[in-house]
Design an enzyme around this catalytic site. Structure first.
Site, short mmCIF file in Angstrom:
data_model
loop_
_atom_site.label_atom_id
_atom_site.label_comp_id
_atom_site.label_asym_id
_atom_site.label_seq_id
_atom_site.Cartn_x
_atom_site.Cartn_y
_atom_site.Cartn_z
N GLU A 107 -3.20 7.74 -4.15
CA GLU A 107 -3.22 6.47 -3.45
C GLU A 107 -3.09 5.31 -4.42
O GLU A 107 -3.79 5.26 -5.43
CB GLU A 107 -4.52 6.30 -2.66
CG GLU A 107 -4.50 5.02 -1.84
CD GLU A 107 -5.86 4.66 -1.30
OE1 GLU A 107 -5.95 4.37 -0.09
OE2 GLU A 107 -6.83 4.67 -2.06
N TYR A 111 0.85 -1.20 0.00
CA TYR A 111 0.00 0.00 0.00
C TYR A 111 0.88 1.24 0.00
O TYR A 111 1.89 1.31 0.73
CB TYR A 111 -0.90 0.01 1.24
CG TYR A 111 -1.75 1.25 1.35
CD1 TYR A 111 -3.00 1.31 0.76
CD2 TYR A 111 -1.28 2.38 2.02
CE1 TYR A 111 -3.77 2.46 0.84
CE2 TYR A 111 -2.03 3.53 2.10
CZ TYR A 111 -3.28 3.56 1.51
OH TYR A 111 -4.04 4.72 1.58
#
Length: 422
Positions: free
Chosen positions: A232, A144
Site C-alpha cells: 500500500e 492512493y
C-alpha cells in the site's frame, strides 16, 4: 487506515475477535524504511532517506546524506498506522514532523527510545527504535495505490484512487465510485492494459503516462516476486518535476513464503510484535493474543474459533486464539501453558481438546508437566473428548491437580466464566 480501507474494498476478510486484531495477523510486516529500500531495488521511485537509531547517527546522516537540505521529514518507525496523529508517552505530539535541518537532531532525540501510542497500537503503544529521515518533496498531487489479495477474484487486486491522504477511508465509504479496482490474472501477470487502467484511475496531473504505467508494473513485479500480501502506498505522490513517487508505503508478506524469502524475513522486528506471539512462533504454535481474561488452548482452528464464540456467549472474553494443532508434542503443550500463564490478564484457562489425530493423553501429560514447571494460580477448566480420552482423564485424576472438568464445550465455557467470578 490501510486495513480499514481494504476491508471495505475486498470481498471478505478473516476476522478474529479482539480489539487490536488488525495488528495481530500472522504475516510479516516491515518498517517503512525497509519497504522504501526494497521498492528502490525494483526501480520504484522513492524519496531519498536514511534510517537512524541514535542522535550520533542523525548527525552523520544530515552531513552525509542531506548536506544541502534546509528541511527534513522525521518519521518514527513503528509497525502501526496513525503515526502522524499519535502521541508519545513523554508528551511529544505526532510521530511524523517536518522540521528545519537544524532541529532534526532535537526532534529525533525526543522520538528515539520512546513509546508512541496511535489508534492502531492500543494504549500500550510501541517503542521507537529507529527514525527515518527523508527529503521533503514538493508535491503537487497525492493519490492512493494498493495491491492486495482478493478472495472473490482469487488473485491480486490493484486498488487506486485519484485522491490519497488521511481521508481515504472516508472517501471510500462516501464516494465508492472514485475507487478503481483492477484484478490481475495471477497466471499471466499484469498487462499493459491493466497498468493503463490503474493510471487512468489515478489520473496524474502531469506525470508521463508511459513512465507511470512502468511504475505500476514495477510495483506489481515487487508484489508478485516477494510474496506480498499487501503493498500500500499512501500517498503515491506526484512531484513538481512530474515524477510519481512512493512517498509512504506499507508492505506485508506471506509467512508461508519465509523459506524462499529469507532476506526479506530477516528484516522481521520482534520488538514490534506481541512477545507472546513471538514465543509461540518459536515452538510452532498458532497463537494470537487478544485482550480478554480466559486463556484458551484448543486443537484445531475451527474448534478454537467456536470455543472463543461460546466463551463470549456465556459472558466471558477470550484472552487469545491458540491452536496447538493435530500433532502437538508434550513439550509444545508445556510451552503453550507457559505462554498462557505469562499473560497477567488471564484469570482462568480453558483447555478444549477433541482428540482425532491429537491424543488426549498427550495433552493431559503436557498439562501435568506444565503444572510442575509453572505455578498455576488461576483455575483450569478441561474438556477432553476423543482418542485416548480415558487415559487422558486418568492422568489428570492421578496428578492430584485441582482441575475443573467439563462434559462438553458449553459446560466448559460456562464453568470457565463462573471461575472468573469466584
Amino acid at each position: 487506515m490501510v486495513r480499514g480501507l481494504l476491508k471495505q474494498l475486498t470481498s471478505r476478510s478473516l476476522s478474529i475477535a479482539g480489539k487490536w486484531q488488525q495488528q495481530q495477523l500472522r504475516r510479516l510486516n516491515i518498517h517503512e524504511y525497509q519497504g522504501a529500500d526494497l521498492m528502490s531495488k525494483y526501480g520504484v521511485n522513492v524519496p531519498k532517506g536514511a534510517a537512524v537509531a541514535s542522535v550520533d547517527e542523525v548527525k552523520r546522516a544530515i552531513q552525509d546524506v542531506f548536506p544541502k537540505e534546509s528541511e527534513l521529514v522525521v518519521k518514527s518507525q513503528v509497525l502501526a498506522g496513525g503515526r502522524g496523529l499519535g502521541t508519545f508517552k513523554n508528551g511529544l505530539k505526532g510521530g511524523v514532523h517536518i522540521v528545519p535541518a537544524d532541529q532534526v537532531e532535537d526532534i529525533a532525540g525526543k522520538m528515539l527510545g520512546q513509546i508512541l501510542v496511535t489508534k492502531q497500537t492500543g494504549p500500550q503503544g510501541k517503542i521507537v527504535s529507529k527514525v527515518y529521515l527523508c527529503q521533503k518533496l514538493s508535491l503537487v498531487n497525492e493519490m492512493y495505490f494498493a495491491i492486495t489479495l482478493d478472495r472473490k477474484t482469487a488473485g491480486p487486486l490493484i486498488i487506486a484512487c485519484a485522491k490519497g491522504g488521511t481521508s481515504i477511508e472516508d472517501l471510500a465509504e462516501k464516494f465508492p465510485d472514485q475507487i478503481i479496482k483492477v484484478p490481475v490474472d495471477v497466471f499471466t501477470g499484469i498487462t499493459d492494459e491493466d497498468a493503463a487502467k490503474v493510471v487512468d484511475g489515478l489520473a496524474p496531473k502531469g506525470a508521463d503516462r508511459s513512465s507511470s504505467i512502468d511504475q505500476v508494473k514495477k510495483l506489481y513485479k515487487l508484489f508478485s516476486e516477494t510474496d506480498c500480501t499487501l503493498l500500500e502506498i499512501n500517498p503515491l505522490a506526484e512531484t513538481s518535476d512530474n515524477q510519481l513517487v512512493a512517498a509512504d508505503a506499507k508492505l506485508n508478506f506471506d509467512d508461508n513464503a519465509a523459506f524462499r524469502q529469507k532476506e526479506i524475513f530477516a528484516l522481521r522486528d520482534p520488538t514490534q510484535e506481541d512477545p507472546r506471539e513471538v514465543a509461540a512462533a518459536k515452538v510452532d504454535l498458532n497463537y494470537i493474543g487478544l485482550d480478554g481474561e480466559i486463556g484458551c488452548m484448543v486443537n484445531g482452528a475451527g474448534l478454537a474459533m467456536a470455543t472463543m464464540d461460546i466463551i463470549k456467549l456465556h459472558g466471558g472474553t477470550p484472552a487469545n486464539f491458540l491452536d496447538v494443532g493435530g500433532n502437538a508434542s508434550e513439550n509444545q503443550v508445556v510451552e503453550a501453558f507457559k505462554i498462557l500463564t505469562s499473560d497477567e490478564k488471564v484469570k482462568a484457562i480453558l483447555v478444549n481438546i477433541f482428540g482425532g489425530i491429537m491424543k488426549c493423553d498427550v495433552i493431559a501429560s503436557g498439562i501435568v508437566n506444565a503444572a510442575k514447571q509453572v505455578k498455576l494460580e488461576v483455575p483450569v477448566v478441561v474438556r477432553l473428548e476423543g482418542t485416548n480420552v480415558d487415559q487422558g482423564k486418568r492422568i489428570l485424576k492421578e496428578s492430584g491437580m485441582a482441575l475443573i472438568t467439563a462434559e462438553d464445550l458449553d459446560d466448559a465455557a460456562e464453568k470457565a466464566v463462573k471461575a472468573l467470578k469466584k
